[in-house]
Write an enzyme that holds these catalytic residues in place. Structure first.
Site, PDB file in Angstrom:
ATOM      1  N   TRP A  10       0.850  -1.196   0.000  1.00 41.54           N
ATOM      2  CA  TRP A  10       0.000   0.000   0.000  1.00 41.54           C
ATOM      3  C   TRP A  10       0.883   1.243   0.000  1.00 41.54           C
ATOM      4  CZ3 TRP A  10      -4.953   0.030  -1.076  1.00 41.54           C
ATOM      5  CH2 TRP A  10      -5.698   1.179  -0.834  1.00 41.54           C
ATOM      6  N   ILE A  70      -1.385   7.158   5.472  1.00 44.47           N
ATOM      7  CA  ILE A  70      -1.679   8.584   5.342  1.00 44.47           C
ATOM      8  C   ILE A  70      -3.098   8.829   5.857  1.00 44.47           C
ATOM      9  CG2 ILE A  70      -1.909  10.520   3.739  1.00 44.47           C
ATOM     10  CD1 ILE A  70       0.166   8.985   1.949  1.00 44.47           C
ATOM     11  N   ASP A  73     -10.219  10.646   6.124  1.00 45.51           N
ATOM     12  CA  ASP A  73     -11.362  11.260   6.802  1.00 45.51           C
ATOM     13  C   ASP A  73     -12.022  10.356   7.842  1.00 45.51           C
ATOM     14  OD1 ASP A  73     -11.073  13.573   5.285  1.00 45.51           O
ATOM     15  OD2 ASP A  73     -12.339  12.779   3.669  1.00 45.51           O
ATOM     16  N   THR A  74     -11.542   9.122   7.974  1.00 43.23           N
ATOM     17  CA  THR A  74     -12.148   8.179   8.922  1.00 43.23           C
ATOM     18  C   THR A  74     -11.121   7.774   9.978  1.00 43.23           C
ATOM     19  OG1 THR A  74     -11.495   6.181   7.721  1.00 43.23           O
ATOM     20  CG2 THR A  74     -13.540   7.271   7.007  1.00 43.23           C
ATOM     21  N   HIS A  76      -9.888   4.993  10.485  1.00 41.16           N
ATOM     22  CA  HIS A  76      -9.090   3.853  10.024  1.00 41.16           C
ATOM     23  C   HIS A  76      -7.596   4.082  10.269  1.00 41.16           C
ATOM     24  CE1 HIS A  76      -8.055   0.384   7.541  1.00 41.16           C
ATOM     25  NE2 HIS A  76      -7.205   1.153   6.887  1.00 41.16           N
ATOM     26  N   TYR A 101      10.927  -0.431  13.557  1.00 43.33           N
ATOM     27  CA  TYR A 101       9.674   0.221  13.177  1.00 43.33           C
ATOM     28  C   TYR A 101       9.924   1.226  12.060  1.00 43.33           C
ATOM     29  CZ  TYR A 101       5.225   2.672  14.083  1.00 43.33           C
ATOM     30  OH  TYR A 101       3.980   3.236  13.991  1.00 43.33           O
TER      31      TYR A 101
END
Length: 143
Positions: A10, A70, A73-74, A76, A101
């Site tokens: 991703w 990144i 708006d939620t 998540h 990390y």
């Protein structure tokens, strides 16, 4: 020294740049290509599973996880970041090898680009140096 790197697919433009930085830095410090195992996982949430599997099934001295989340708006973003952070902390608390990390968490793509070879450097480089230092630390205790 043998290194494992688990990379999220991703935001591949960012994670690819971080991976390139990490691999180049490892090689610059003497790591051989055959001693760097790179595996991909679909997203950042899968990084800890990938690292755990690598820890259990590979002859590795340190693992670097690389991902990029990144903010949207939620909520998540918060759940993924917290899950990965807790997962890496758990692996480090219970495992025998260090897990470094390398999750970039930003508000914008521009901030991520700045940290993946942009004006703020490459966090992949920093993760590679940390992995080398942590292997040295572990080896110094086992002498």
């Amino acid at each position: 020294m043998k290194f494992g790197i688990v990379v999220s697919e991703w935001n591949a433009n960012i994670t690819g740049a971080l991976l390139d930085g990490a691999v180049k830095t490892l090689k610059k410090h003497g790591a051989k290509e055959e001693n760097i195992l790179v595996k991909t996982v679909p997203g950042s949430f899968e990084l800890t599973f990938g690292a755990n599997q690598m820890m259990e099934n590979s002859d590795i001295d340190a693992i670097i996880i690389i991902g990029c989340v990144i903010k949207g708006d939620t909520p998540h973003f918060d759940y993924v970041c917290m899950g990965v952070t807790q997962g890496v902390a758990q692996l480090n608390a219970t495992g025998d090898i260090p897990v470094i990390y390398g999750l970039i968490t930003t508000n914008t793509m521009e901030q991520a680009e700045d940290r993946a070879g942009g004006k703020l450097g490459n966090k992949g480089d920093e993760c590679a140096i940390t992995a080398i230092k942590m292997i040295d630390f572990v080896w110094s205790l086992n002498k």
